[in-house]
Design a protein around this motif. Structure first.
Motif, mmCIF file in Angstrom:
data_model
loop_
_atom_site.group_PDB
_atom_site.id
_atom_site.type_symbol
_atom_site.label_atom_id
_atom_site.label_comp_id
_atom_site.label_asym_id
_atom_site.label_seq_id
_atom_site.Cartn_x
_atom_site.Cartn_y
_atom_site.Cartn_z
ATOM 1 N N UNK A 1 -33.915 -22.063 74.481
ATOM 2 C CA UNK A 1 -33.225 -22.948 73.543
ATOM 3 C C UNK A 1 -33.022 -24.330 74.163
ATOM 4 N N UNK A 2 -32.720 -24.355 75.462
ATOM 5 C CA UNK A 2 -32.546 -25.628 76.169
ATOM 6 C C UNK A 2 -33.851 -26.415 76.210
ATOM 7 N N UNK A 3 -34.964 -25.741 76.426
ATOM 8 C CA UNK A 3 -36.264 -26.420 76.426
ATOM 9 C C UNK A 3 -36.613 -26.968 75.051
ATOM 10 N N UNK A 4 -36.259 -26.230 74.005
ATOM 11 C CA UNK A 4 -36.554 -26.654 72.640
ATOM 12 C C UNK A 4 -35.635 -27.776 72.174
ATOM 13 N N UNK A 5 -34.421 -27.853 72.734
ATOM 14 C CA UNK A 5 -33.419 -28.845 72.322
ATOM 15 C C UNK A 5 -32.824 -29.534 73.547
ATOM 16 N N UNK A 6 -33.576 -30.384 74.234
ATOM 17 C CA UNK A 6 -33.095 -30.974 75.483
ATOM 18 C C UNK A 6 -31.939 -31.960 75.319
ATOM 19 N N UNK A 7 -31.705 -32.474 74.129
ATOM 20 C CA UNK A 7 -30.657 -33.470 73.926
ATOM 21 C C UNK A 7 -29.299 -32.857 73.576
ATOM 22 N N UNK A 8 -29.249 -31.560 73.391
ATOM 23 C CA UNK A 8 -27.974 -30.906 73.065
ATOM 24 C C UNK A 8 -27.154 -30.720 74.331
ATOM 25 N N UNK A 9 -25.820 -30.743 74.167
ATOM 26 C CA UNK A 9 -24.937 -30.516 75.308
ATOM 27 C C UNK A 9 -24.904 -29.024 75.645
ATOM 28 N N UNK A 10 -24.393 -28.721 76.831
ATOM 29 C CA UNK A 10 -24.355 -27.327 77.269
ATOM 30 C C UNK A 10 -23.522 -26.459 76.338
ATOM 31 N N UNK B 1 -23.070 -22.279 72.240
ATOM 32 C CA UNK B 1 -22.519 -21.896 70.934
ATOM 33 C C UNK B 1 -23.626 -21.401 70.009
ATOM 34 N N UNK B 2 -24.740 -22.109 69.989
ATOM 35 C CA UNK B 2 -25.838 -21.728 69.097
ATOM 36 C C UNK B 2 -26.649 -20.561 69.632
ATOM 37 N N UNK B 3 -26.625 -20.344 70.944
ATOM 38 C CA UNK B 3 -27.332 -19.209 71.543
ATOM 39 C C UNK B 3 -26.466 -17.960 71.592
ATOM 40 N N UNK B 4 -25.190 -18.117 71.252
ATOM 41 C CA UNK B 4 -24.242 -17.001 71.226
ATOM 42 C C UNK B 4 -24.163 -16.300 72.579
ATOM 43 N N UNK B 5 -23.770 -17.068 73.622
ATOM 44 C CA UNK B 5 -23.695 -16.520 74.968
ATOM 45 C C UNK B 5 -22.369 -15.823 75.259
ATOM 46 N N UNK B 6 -21.397 -15.982 74.383
ATOM 47 C CA UNK B 6 -20.098 -15.331 74.566
ATOM 48 C C UNK B 6 -19.807 -14.453 73.357
ATOM 49 N N UNK B 7 -18.703 -13.708 73.448
ATOM 50 C CA UNK B 7 -18.304 -12.863 72.315
ATOM 51 C C UNK B 7 -18.017 -13.742 71.096
ATOM 52 N N UNK B 8 -18.132 -13.193 69.899
ATOM 53 C CA UNK B 8 -17.906 -13.989 68.684
ATOM 54 C C UNK B 8 -16.562 -14.713 68.647
ATOM 55 N N UNK C 1 -15.209 -16.251 70.995
ATOM 56 C CA UNK C 1 -15.305 -17.431 71.839
ATOM 57 C C UNK C 1 -16.180 -18.522 71.282
ATOM 58 N N UNK C 2 -16.836 -18.251 70.157
ATOM 59 C CA UNK C 2 -17.710 -19.250 69.555
ATOM 60 C C UNK C 2 -16.893 -20.248 68.748
ATOM 61 N N UNK C 3 -17.408 -21.456 68.644
ATOM 62 C CA UNK C 3 -16.738 -22.508 67.888
ATOM 63 C C UNK C 3 -17.379 -22.580 66.507
ATOM 64 N N UNK C 4 -16.586 -22.292 65.493
ATOM 65 C CA UNK C 4 -17.106 -22.299 64.127
ATOM 66 C C UNK C 4 -16.760 -23.594 63.406
ATOM 67 N N UNK C 5 -15.540 -24.080 63.604
ATOM 68 C CA UNK C 5 -15.076 -25.281 62.920
ATOM 69 C C UNK C 5 -14.210 -26.079 63.895
ATOM 70 N N UNK C 6 -14.719 -27.230 64.350
ATOM 71 C CA UNK C 6 -14.011 -28.020 65.362
ATOM 72 C C UNK C 6 -12.626 -28.467 64.914
ATOM 73 N N UNK C 7 -12.507 -28.836 63.670
ATOM 74 C CA UNK C 7 -11.246 -29.396 63.184
ATOM 75 C C UNK C 7 -10.124 -28.371 63.122
ATOM 76 N N UNK C 8 -10.446 -27.138 62.812
ATOM 77 C CA UNK C 8 -9.417 -26.114 62.621
ATOM 78 C C UNK C 8 -9.222 -25.206 63.828
ATOM 79 N N UNK C 9 -9.932 -25.455 64.906
ATOM 80 C CA UNK C 9 -9.851 -24.578 66.072
ATOM 81 C C UNK C 9 -8.880 -25.158 67.095
ATOM 82 N N UNK C 10 -7.759 -24.479 67.299
ATOM 83 C CA UNK C 10 -6.743 -24.953 68.234
ATOM 84 C C UNK C 10 -7.210 -24.870 69.686
#
Length: 76
Positions: A6-15, A20-27, A29-38
């Motif tokens: 995924x990093x090779x395909x999208x080199x401009x994305x942040x870690x 988040x898009x590769x789902x490396x943590x449990x659900x 721990x993923x960020x779904x909505x930045x504005x509503x996530x405390x």
């Protein structure tokens, strides 16, 4: 390897975005909505650190395979 590909395909994305898009943590721990996530910043740090660790591990494995040294699995 999913993170590495995924990093090779999208080199401009942040870690944290890659994690988040590769789902490396449990659900939870993923960020779904930045504005509503405390816990946005905490989750962002966990995602970035986990993604970096996985990228480093994948890079070491790929470099070793290129040299003919395949990763050894620990026998328990």
């Amino acid at each position: 390897m999913r993170v590495y590909d995924y990093h090779l395909a999208n080199p401009n994305k942040t870690l944290w975005e890659i994690g988040n898009e590769s789902k490396v943590v449990m659900p939870s721990g993923l960020i779904k909505n930045k504005e509503n996530d405390l816990n946005f910043y905490a989750k962002k740090m966990v995602l970035a650190n986990t993604t970096k660790r996985l990228l480093n591990k994948a890079t070491l494995i790929i470099d070793g395979v290129g040299k003919g040294k395949f990763p050894k699995l620990k026998v328990t």
